[in-house]
Design an enzyme around this catalytic site. Structure first.
Site, PDB file in Angstrom:
ATOM      1  N   SER A  82       0.845  -1.201   0.000  1.00  0.00           N
ATOM      2  CA  SER A  82       0.000   0.000   0.000  1.00  0.00           C
ATOM      3  C   SER A  82       0.877   1.246   0.000  1.00  0.00           C
ATOM      4  O   SER A  82       0.396   2.340  -0.298  1.00  0.00           O
ATOM      5  CB  SER A  82      -0.918   0.018   1.231  1.00  0.00           C
ATOM      6  OG  SER A  82      -0.180  -0.178   2.413  1.00  0.00           O
ATOM      7  N   GLU A 133      -9.028  -9.679   3.831  1.00  0.00           N
ATOM      8  CA  GLU A 133      -9.376  -8.289   3.498  1.00  0.00           C
ATOM      9  C   GLU A 133     -10.690  -8.236   2.718  1.00  0.00           C
ATOM     10  O   GLU A 133     -10.907  -9.015   1.769  1.00  0.00           O
ATOM     11  CB  GLU A 133      -8.250  -7.649   2.648  1.00  0.00           C
ATOM     12  CG  GLU A 133      -8.592  -6.219   2.218  1.00  0.00           C
ATOM     13  CD  GLU A 133      -7.417  -5.430   1.669  1.00  0.00           C
ATOM     14  OE1 GLU A 133      -6.285  -5.964   1.646  1.00  0.00           O
ATOM     15  OE2 GLU A 133      -7.644  -4.270   1.259  1.00  0.00           O
TER      16      GLU A 133
HETATM   17  O1  KIV Z   1      -0.496  -3.398   1.535  1.00  0.00           O
HETATM   18  C1  KIV Z   1      -1.117  -3.335   2.606  1.00  0.00           C
HETATM   19  O2  KIV Z   1      -1.097  -2.337   3.331  1.00  0.00           O
HETATM   20  C2  KIV Z   1      -1.904  -4.489   2.994  1.00  0.00           C
HETATM   21  C3  KIV Z   1      -2.896  -4.306   4.108  1.00  0.00           C
HETATM   22  C4  KIV Z   1      -4.030  -3.502   3.662  1.00  0.00           C
HETATM   23  C5  KIV Z   1      -3.291  -5.596   4.702  1.00  0.00           C
HETATM   24  O3  KIV Z   1      -1.768  -5.515   2.421  1.00  0.00           O
END
Ligand code: KIV
Length: 286
Positions: free
Chosen positions: A46, A183
């Site tokens: 992310s 998720e």
């Molecule tokens: O990339 C990320 O931050 C994640 C979380 C949302 C679990 O995979």
């Protein structure tokens, strides 16, 4: 508080002690979260969106992940450091997967790697675990698959789709995963999976009955407004707080209020007098 490990996290599931996880991408934030007592820190891909400003996670590279993971690991005294494997770092071959997981551990100093997918990535999970690298799986709304899903859409709503996720959860557990992120799936489905498998489930948009929870820290701190998913709770609106501080700074610099006397270094008056004398002619000339 002592170092969180795969074993302590597993024990938390068995004792019904909720596991806490937040995303983290840098040293100073890792220190703050660690000092607050977080169990696990996730260097999520992310970061492609929250740190690098991409519209999704697909452009994130191994170099990006290693760079941020190493910074977080330096700040995480007790938290278990989990690092995402970026898009296309594990899908093409088992060999790629093991090599790249190894880099995240060796160069990124992670304690565990996370990859998205179920049955399709079980050979990768098995091989990474064989290399003594703990694995966290990720099921449901897996952001690396948004093009296949047609956007950020809640998964597992039909009986067939739900069965597929349950089956994937069992398979990744059999393949040797030590933890799984669930998720964007219905809460009741996440609760059923949590009861069905023996490894900890960490939910994000998956209800309260998972063994633990994860949030993207910019979301829970009100720092990221590009998207605002329903599952996010803003624990402190630091975005507004920060903007006010930035405005105050601008105003004080422009108004000559900052820096004040207490932020300023002094030099002996006699030294300054000599310098002024020395540079008198130059000052006049310029
Ligand atoms: O990339 C990320 O931050 C994640 C979380 C949302 C679990 O995979």
């Amino acid at each position: 508080m002592s170092k969180n490990t795969v074993a302590t996290i597993q024990k938390q599931k068995e004792q019904g002690d909720k596991i806490t996880m937040l995303t983290c991408y840098d040293y100073s934030m890792a220190k703050l979260m660690d000092e607050a007592g977080i169990n696990t820190l996730l260097i999520g891909d992310s970061l492609g969106m929250t740190i690098l400003g991409y519209e999704d996670t697909l452009s994130v590279t191994m170099e990006d992940m290693i760079h941020h993971s190493a910074a977080v690991a330096r700040g995480a005294k007790n938290a278990l450091v989990v690092c995402d494997m970026p898009f296309m770092s594990y899908q093409v071959s088992v060999e790629d997967a093991v090599r790249n997981a190894g880099r995240l551990m060796k160069e990124g100093r992670a304690n565990m790697v996370k990859l998205e997918g179920g049955a399709a990535v079980c050979p990768q999970i098995e091989a990474i675990v064989k290399a003594s690298i703990p694995v966290c799986a990720h099921l449901g709304l897996t952001p690396q698959s948004i093009n296949a899903f047609g956007g950020f859409k809640i998964q597992g709503k039909s009986a067939e789709a739900a069965r597929q996720i349950i089956d994937d959860a069992k398979r990744i557990e059999q393949a040797g995963a030590s933890m799984v992120v669930l998720e964007g799936i219905p809460a009741a489905l996440a609760a059923l999976i949590t009861k069905t498998i023996h490894i900890p489930t960490i939910g994000i948009g998956a209800g309260a009955d998972c063994d633990g929870q994860v949030l993207v820290y910019q979301d829970m701190l009100g720092m990221f407004s590009d998207i605002s998913p329903k599952f996010v709770k803003i624990f402190a609106n630091t975005g507004d707080f920060m903007k006010k501080a930035f405005r105050d700074y601008i105003e004080e610099v422009k108004g000559g209020v900052f820096p004040a006397e207490e932020h300023t270094f002094r030099i002996d008056d006699a030294v300054m007098e000599t310098l002024r004398e020395e540079y008198k002619t130059e000052e006049k000339e310029s």
